[in-house]
Design a protein around this motif. Structure first.
Motif, short mmCIF file in Angstrom:
data_model
loop_
_atom_site.label_atom_id
_atom_site.label_comp_id
_atom_site.label_asym_id
_atom_site.label_seq_id
_atom_site.Cartn_x
_atom_site.Cartn_y
_atom_site.Cartn_z
N ILE A 187 0.85 -1.21 0.00
CA ILE A 187 0.00 0.00 0.00
C ILE A 187 0.88 1.25 0.00
CG2 ILE A 187 -1.71 1.32 1.33
CD1 ILE A 187 -2.93 -1.36 2.17
N MET A 194 -8.70 8.51 -3.95
CA MET A 194 -8.09 7.24 -3.59
C MET A 194 -6.62 7.43 -3.20
SD MET A 194 -10.46 5.01 -3.74
CE MET A 194 -9.98 3.31 -3.97
N TYR A 195 -5.96 8.44 -3.80
CA TYR A 195 -4.54 8.69 -3.51
C TYR A 195 -4.34 9.80 -2.48
CZ TYR A 195 -2.83 5.63 -7.26
OH TYR A 195 -2.52 4.55 -8.03
N ASP A 196 -5.44 10.29 -1.87
CA ASP A 196 -5.35 11.36 -0.87
C ASP A 196 -4.63 12.59 -1.41
OD1 ASP A 196 -6.66 9.98 1.24
OD2 ASP A 196 -4.82 8.84 1.59
N ARG A 256 2.47 1.70 -3.42
CA ARG A 256 1.52 2.15 -4.46
C ARG A 256 1.38 3.67 -4.48
NH1 ARG A 256 -2.82 -1.92 -2.54
NH2 ARG A 256 -1.82 -3.84 -3.18
N ARG A 257 1.56 4.29 -3.31
CA ARG A 257 1.46 5.76 -3.24
C ARG A 257 2.51 6.45 -4.11
NH1 ARG A 257 -1.96 7.77 0.12
NH2 ARG A 257 -2.77 6.46 1.77
#
Lengths: 223, 246
Positions: free
Chosen positions: B81, B112-114, B84-85
């Motif tokens: 996780i 979704m990615y903030d 992925r950012r």
């Protein structure tokens, strides 16, 4: 908190897409109403017969409506190649599962909210009681919990329309039987205590399959 | 948490013993390579060589059968996780929903990615990819090239430090292709990103990357710096390793 924000983002995306096309709600609703009307004609106007068969008719209708609806749960992702985009997002796989499950639940509840008054009118039965609504909501949660998992499994197969009911229906038999029994009891004027055992079975089914689906979904979607 | 062992502050990606099998078919057969931070690496190979499989595994979309991958010294298996950012991915699939507008698609991925200050970032990127005038139109009404432009904006939303480009030129015209590379080089991602590119275009790969790998039937058969390599030399090298003309 962020976990729920991400879940709601997935649900929001599915809801916006559905509201724009009404692909699931309109087609499944038409199917549901047609089945109710056909059964209504088939069993005639004898109220004693209708009282007897109504719970079965209601749940057969909602079960097949659920299969149709859930068949489409992952199709937009698959057809538009978005599933991999979703999987590349920095969220756990469970977020995708719960987000899509909540969207499917919303669509099914909308269909049932429209179908129940029509069912009450055509069959002249008091299905708009609190008892029936509780049974319907609890059973639908169980349906979409299992259905979303199997929909993700079936979406990668060639005959997904066939695979989903074959996988889904045997698993949901306990919940369908309990829902039919509970609905029959409620329509016969039974009390909450008489419904308790059926409702407990449905609730336990919901919890067990929510946990199992939550744990299994990452493996289903990755392989 | 940083991984010990082969950790290095300047290393963006370390791949060791990577395999991937689909039943009896072995798509990747024990791949090893390293990529430094800010480096651009191109992977060439014929159809079925395993390029897309490799990109999907690096993007955490697909699990490897065996092997170890470190991204920014974090094990991909344990820190998926977080990793992925830092990844932006552009493939021949756009990952865009046809029933949503361009704005809704970008809004979805930004959430979704903030991504902070979402609306500002979306406006910046659609202007960059020349799609500002179609922001409120459904993606399903866009041409393939326009969708690919929007896909580039989607990939850049969260300012990734690692860009995975799997045949990104699909559907793009010359201008859009140049725009993609300009965006990557101009610090649009906030820093000089590490780039892994797969492409069938030897010319583009040679132009944009500093190092090249040739992947054939799931194995790296050549790895080297492009240095003073000319296109004709590369064509000969490619033919020698793959047996096919580029």
């Amino acid at each position: 908190m962020k976990y729920w924000q991400k879940i709601m983002t997935v649900t929001w995306k599915d809801t916006i897409a559905e509201m724009r096309t009404r692909e699931i709600i309109s087609s499944v609703l038409v199917f549901t109403l047609l089945v109710i009307v056909i059964f209504n004609f088939a069993f005639g106007t004898n109220q004693t017969t209708l009282n007897l068969v109504a719970p079965g008719i209601l749940w057969v209708t909602f079960t097949f409506a659920g299969v149709l609806s859930l068949n489409r749960a992952f199709v937009p992702e698959k057809e538009q190649g978005c599933l991999e985009g979703l999987m590349a997002c920095p969220v756990s796989r469970e977020v995708i599962y719960v987000g899509k499950m909540l969207a499917s639940l919303l669509f099914m509840l909308i269909i049932e909210a429209i179908a129940l008054p029509i069912f009450a009118f055509l069959f002249n039965l008091p299905v708009l009681s609190l008892q029936i609504i509780v049974i319907t909501v609890l059973t639908t949660i169980g349906f979409v919990t299992v259905g979303t998992l199997f929909s993700a499994l079936a979406v990668n197969t060639k005959a997904r329309e066939m695979i989903l009911p074959i996988l889904f229906l045997p698993v949901v038999i306990p919940i369908i039987i309990s829902a039919v029994l509970a609905t029959g009891t409620a329509l016969a004027g039974g009390s909450w205590s008489e419904l308790a055992s059926s409702l407990q079975i449905i609730a336990v089914f919901d919890v067990i399959f929510l946990v199992v689906s939550f744990l299994v979904f990452p493996y289903v979607i990755e392989e | 948490m940083e991984e010990s062992g082969s950790a290095s502050p300047s290393r963006a990606i370390t791949v060791h013993g990577l395999t991937k099998s689909f039943g009896n078919h072995h798509a990747l057969k024990g791949i090893d390579f390293e990529v430094s931070r800010g480096e651009s690496v191109v992977i060439f190979g014929p159809n079925g060589a395993g390029k897309t499989t490799l990109i999907k595994i690096l993007a955490t979309i697909m699990n490897p059968s065996s092997g170890r991958i470190l991204v920014d010294n974090l094990d991909l298996k344990d820190h998926a996780i977080k990793i992925r950012r830092s990844i932006g991915i552009v493939t021949h699939q756009t990952f865009l929903y046809g029933n949503l507008t361009a704005r809704e698609n970008l809004e979805f991925y930004a959430r979704m990615y903030d991504v902070p200050d979402r609306q500002k970032r979306i406006r910046e990127l659609v202007a960059l990819v020349g799609m500002a005038h179609r922001l409120n139109d459904r993606v399903g009404t866009f041409s393939r090239g326009m969708q690919q432009r929007l896909s580039i904006a989607r990939a850049l939303l969260h300012r990734p430090s690692l860009m995975l480009l799997d045949e990104p030129e699909t559907g793009l015209d010359q201008e859009a292709n140049a725009m993609l590379w300009e965006a990557l080089r101009s610090g649009e991602t906030g820093t000089t990103p590490t780039i892994i590119l797969t492409t069938h275009s030897l010319e583009r790969g040679l132009e944009q990357c500093s190092r090249l790998l040739i992947l054939v039937q799931g194995q790296i058969t050549f790895e080297g710096s492009k240095q003073a390599l000319k296109l004709d030399d590369l064509k000969r090298l490619y033919r020698h390793h793959t047996g096919v003309n580029a």
